[in-house]
Motif scaffolding. Structure first.
Motif, PDB file in Angstrom:
ATOM      1  N   GLY A   9       0.182  -2.460  -1.838  1.00 14.55           N
ATOM      2  CA  GLY A   9       1.614  -2.505  -1.635  1.00 14.55           C
ATOM      3  C   GLY A   9       2.295  -3.829  -1.893  1.00 14.55           C
ATOM      4  N   ASP A  10       3.638  -3.773  -1.935  1.00 17.98           N
ATOM      5  CA  ASP A  10       4.482  -4.880  -2.360  1.00 17.98           C
ATOM      6  C   ASP A  10       3.976  -5.449  -3.681  1.00 17.98           C
ATOM      7  N   ILE A  11       3.686  -4.533  -4.574  1.00 22.28           N
ATOM      8  CA  ILE A  11       3.279  -4.896  -5.930  1.00 22.28           C
ATOM      9  C   ILE A  11       4.445  -5.581  -6.638  1.00 22.28           C
ATOM     10  N   ALA A  12       5.639  -5.077  -6.392  1.00 24.25           N
ATOM     11  CA  ALA A  12       6.852  -5.637  -6.982  1.00 24.25           C
ATOM     12  C   ALA A  12       7.693  -6.326  -5.908  1.00 24.25           C
ATOM     13  N   SER A  13       8.462  -7.318  -6.326  1.00 23.81           N
ATOM     14  CA  SER A  13       9.436  -7.913  -5.402  1.00 23.81           C
ATOM     15  C   SER A  13      10.600  -6.958  -5.183  1.00 23.81           C
ATOM     16  N   PHE A  14      10.998  -6.277  -6.252  1.00 22.31           N
ATOM     17  CA  PHE A  14      12.012  -5.234  -6.186  1.00 22.31           C
ATOM     18  C   PHE A  14      11.518  -4.132  -7.108  1.00 22.31           C
ATOM     19  N   HIS A  62       0.893  -6.591   3.828  1.00 27.65           N
ATOM     20  CA  HIS A  62       2.169  -6.870   4.471  1.00 27.65           C
ATOM     21  C   HIS A  62       2.253  -8.194   5.221  1.00 27.65           C
ATOM     22  N   ILE A  63       1.199  -8.587   5.921  1.00 34.10           N
ATOM     23  CA  ILE A  63       1.306  -9.768   6.783  1.00 34.10           C
ATOM     24  C   ILE A  63       0.919 -11.059   6.070  1.00 34.10           C
ATOM     25  N   HIS A  64       0.499 -10.969   4.817  1.00 32.43           N
ATOM     26  CA  HIS A  64       0.224 -12.152   3.985  1.00 32.43           C
ATOM     27  C   HIS A  64      -0.755 -13.125   4.668  1.00 32.43           C
ATOM     28  N   GLN A  65      -1.794 -12.601   5.256  1.00 36.18           N
ATOM     29  CA  GLN A  65      -2.788 -13.441   5.923  1.00 36.18           C
ATOM     30  C   GLN A  65      -4.048 -12.623   6.196  1.00 36.18           C
ATOM     31  N   GLU A  66      -5.142 -13.331   6.420  1.00 38.33           N
ATOM     32  CA  GLU A  66      -6.368 -12.668   6.840  1.00 38.33           C
ATOM     33  C   GLU A  66      -6.262 -12.319   8.317  1.00 38.33           C
ATOM     34  N   ILE A  68      -9.496   3.534   5.403  1.00 38.33           N
ATOM     35  CA  ILE A  68      -8.074   3.800   5.196  1.00 38.33           C
ATOM     36  C   ILE A  68      -7.358   2.523   4.776  1.00 38.33           C
ATOM     37  N   PHE A  69      -6.525   2.636   3.740  1.00 38.75           N
ATOM     38  CA  PHE A  69      -5.642   1.541   3.338  1.00 38.75           C
ATOM     39  C   PHE A  69      -4.200   1.961   3.576  1.00 38.75           C
ATOM     40  N   VAL A  70      -3.400   1.031   4.067  1.00 36.88           N
ATOM     41  CA  VAL A  70      -1.979   1.261   4.307  1.00 36.88           C
ATOM     42  C   VAL A  70      -1.284  -0.091   4.177  1.00 36.88           C
ATOM     43  N   HIS A  71       0.010  -0.095   3.896  1.00 38.48           N
ATOM     44  CA  HIS A  71       0.674  -1.389   3.706  1.00 38.48           C
ATOM     45  C   HIS A  71       0.978  -2.092   5.031  1.00 38.48           C
ATOM     46  N   HIS A  72       1.701  -1.431   5.915  1.00 37.26           N
ATOM     47  CA  HIS A  72       2.119  -2.070   7.164  1.00 37.26           C
ATOM     48  C   HIS A  72       0.977  -2.127   8.178  1.00 37.26           C
ATOM     49  N   GLN A  73       1.018  -3.116   9.041  1.00 39.00           N
ATOM     50  CA  GLN A  73      -0.026  -3.272  10.044  1.00 39.00           C
ATOM     51  C   GLN A  73       0.056  -2.151  11.092  1.00 39.00           C
ATOM     52  N   PRO A  74      -1.100  -1.572  11.460  1.00 40.86           N
ATOM     53  CA  PRO A  74      -1.110  -0.498  12.455  1.00 40.86           C
ATOM     54  C   PRO A  74      -1.075  -1.000  13.894  1.00 40.86           C
ATOM     55  N   ILE A  75      -1.386  -2.286  14.093  1.00 42.32           N
ATOM     56  CA  ILE A  75      -1.332  -2.894  15.424  1.00 42.32           C
ATOM     57  C   ILE A  75      -0.669  -4.266  15.295  1.00 42.32           C
ATOM     58  N   PRO A  76      -0.126  -4.805  16.386  1.00 41.54           N
ATOM     59  CA  PRO A  76       0.437  -6.157  16.325  1.00 41.54           C
ATOM     60  C   PRO A  76      -0.632  -7.179  15.956  1.00 41.54           C
ATOM     61  N   LEU A 131     -15.909  -2.715  -3.344  1.00 43.15           N
ATOM     62  CA  LEU A 131     -14.479  -2.487  -3.449  1.00 43.15           C
ATOM     63  C   LEU A 131     -13.747  -3.814  -3.300  1.00 43.15           C
ATOM     64  N   VAL A 132     -12.687  -4.001  -4.073  1.00 43.13           N
ATOM     65  CA  VAL A 132     -11.858  -5.199  -3.982  1.00 43.13           C
ATOM     66  C   VAL A 132     -10.433  -4.780  -3.642  1.00 43.13           C
ATOM     67  N   GLN A 133      -9.818  -5.491  -2.704  1.00 49.59           N
ATOM     68  CA  GLN A 133      -8.420  -5.255  -2.336  1.00 49.59           C
ATOM     69  C   GLN A 133      -7.573  -6.457  -2.734  1.00 49.59           C
ATOM     70  N   ILE A 134      -6.473  -6.179  -3.441  1.00 44.27           N
ATOM     71  CA  ILE A 134      -5.434  -7.177  -3.674  1.00 44.27           C
ATOM     72  C   ILE A 134      -4.152  -6.635  -3.054  1.00 44.27           C
ATOM     73  N   THR A 135      -3.232  -7.534  -2.679  1.00 44.61           N
ATOM     74  CA  THR A 135      -2.056  -7.042  -1.982  1.00 44.61           C
ATOM     75  C   THR A 135      -0.894  -8.025  -2.081  1.00 44.61           C
ATOM     76  N   ASP A 136       0.308  -7.490  -1.953  1.00 42.36           N
ATOM     77  CA  ASP A 136       1.526  -8.284  -1.845  1.00 42.36           C
ATOM     78  C   ASP A 136       1.680  -9.263  -3.012  1.00 42.36           C
ATOM     79  N   CYS A 137       1.692  -8.714  -4.220  1.00 41.53           N
ATOM     80  CA  CYS A 137       1.782  -9.529  -5.433  1.00 41.53           C
ATOM     81  C   CYS A 137       3.210 -10.000  -5.705  1.00 41.53           C
ATOM     82  N   HIS A 138       4.201  -9.194  -5.333  1.00 42.98           N
ATOM     83  CA  HIS A 138       5.619  -9.543  -5.470  1.00 42.98           C
ATOM     84  C   HIS A 138       5.973  -9.960  -6.905  1.00 42.98           C
ATOM     85  N   LEU A 139       5.557  -9.141  -7.856  1.00 42.21           N
ATOM     86  CA  LEU A 139       5.872  -9.440  -9.261  1.00 42.21           C
ATOM     87  C   LEU A 139       7.309  -9.046  -9.593  1.00 42.21           C
ATOM     88  N   GLY A 140       7.900  -9.774 -10.524  1.00 45.09           N
ATOM     89  CA  GLY A 140       9.233  -9.439 -11.003  1.00 45.09           C
ATOM     90  C   GLY A 140       9.191  -8.559 -12.231  1.00 45.09           C
TER      91      GLY A 140
END
Length: 272
Positions: free
Chosen positions: A57-62, A200-204, A158-166, A11-20
């Motif tokens: 998630g965050d596939i689009a910027s808007f 969401h957090i744009h980091q490993e 499970i995949f989700v956009h926002h972080q479940p823990i700090p 499985l491959v995960q991509i995230t937070d592309c922020h495309l226009g």
């Protein structure tokens, strides 16, 4: 390391592309089309035989129809694998659902919700809240999660956009899933749940809670500096995460990044 006889589900995960909606969308100086293509070329080179791709998630910027179809056009050009997605706080979940419902009838195919393999159930959760940067799981989503866990004996990812823990950065940890205690009350009732993976957090990020692995994946565009109290952009390159899901419930995973490149990023920015 455990020796496995059977081939894993890759499985491959991509995230937070922020495309226009149009070419040339720029985020803190970075052309998000350019960085997305760089990541997809890396996936094309290294993951040609993967089984599935998840966009978290965050596939689009808007959220716009044009942005989502541009995303699907890119995916179709660079990959042949089945695709599933879920919404982030910059997305419009209702529009993604309309596109998802229409997919399969023409040139595009994308799904959400759940992906079942022989040994695994991959659950995609919607943590987006209309008009908010923060995340929460609606009552109906919690109920759906509980149902999807209890009606199978498969291992669960499970995949989700926002972080479940700090994650250790105060400025973005204000957006942790608001009802994360309710989430974990559902998860702890099942020994099948092996990991939760977010964007969401744009980091490993790699951690664990109550025996469940918690992971996050680099964005396909700008990266946020880890363990930073205030907003800070990192110099690390865009990337993706891969998973080997074994029939016995074991997970192997790692992050791959594009080669060093000057994207013209504004590293002094205080936010966006």
């Amino acid at each position: 390391m455990t020796e496995h006889k059977a081939q894993p589900f890759r499985l491959v995960q991509i995230t937070d592309c922020h495309l226009g909606g149009e070419p040339g969308e720029v985020l803190l100086g970075m052309d998000t089309d350019e960085s997305f293509v760089d990541v997809l070329e890396l996936v094309q080179a290294r993951e040609a035989n993967c089984d599935y791709i998840v966009a978290s998630g965050d596939i689009a910027s808007f959220g716009s129809e044009q942005a989502y179809y541009r995303f699907l056009d890119f995916m179709k050009e660079y990959t042949q694998q089945p695709l599933a997605w879920l919404p982030g706080n910059h997305d419009l979940a209702s529009l993604m659902q309309v596109i998802e419902d229409k997919s399969g009838d023409g040139e595009y195919s994308v799904q959400g919700g759940v992906v079942d393999t022989d040994a695994w159930r991959i659950i995609l959760l919607d943590s987006s809240v209309v008009g908010s940067e923060g995340g929460a799981l609606a009552a109906a989503e919690i109920e759906r999660l509980q149902r999807l866990i209890t009606d199978t004996d498969k291992h669960i990812l499970i995949f989700v956009h926002h972080q479940p823990i700090p994650v250790g950065s105060a400025w973005i940890d204000q957006y942790v899933i608001e009802n994360n205690l309710e989430l974990f009350s559902v998860l702890r009732a099942s020994k099948q749940v092996k990991a939760i993976v977010n964007g969401h957090i744009h980091q490993e990020f790699n951690s664990e809670k109550e025996g469940i692995a918690i992971m996050a994946t680099p964005s396909t565009c700008i990266q946020f500096a880890a363990n930073s109290r205030e907003f800070k952009v990192d110099t690390l390159m865009p990337g993706y995460r891969w998973f080997n899901l074994y029939d016995d419930g074991d997970i192997e995973t790692g992050v791959e990044r594009v080669a060093q490149k000057d994207y013209g990023i504004d590293f002094g920015s205080g936010g966006y």
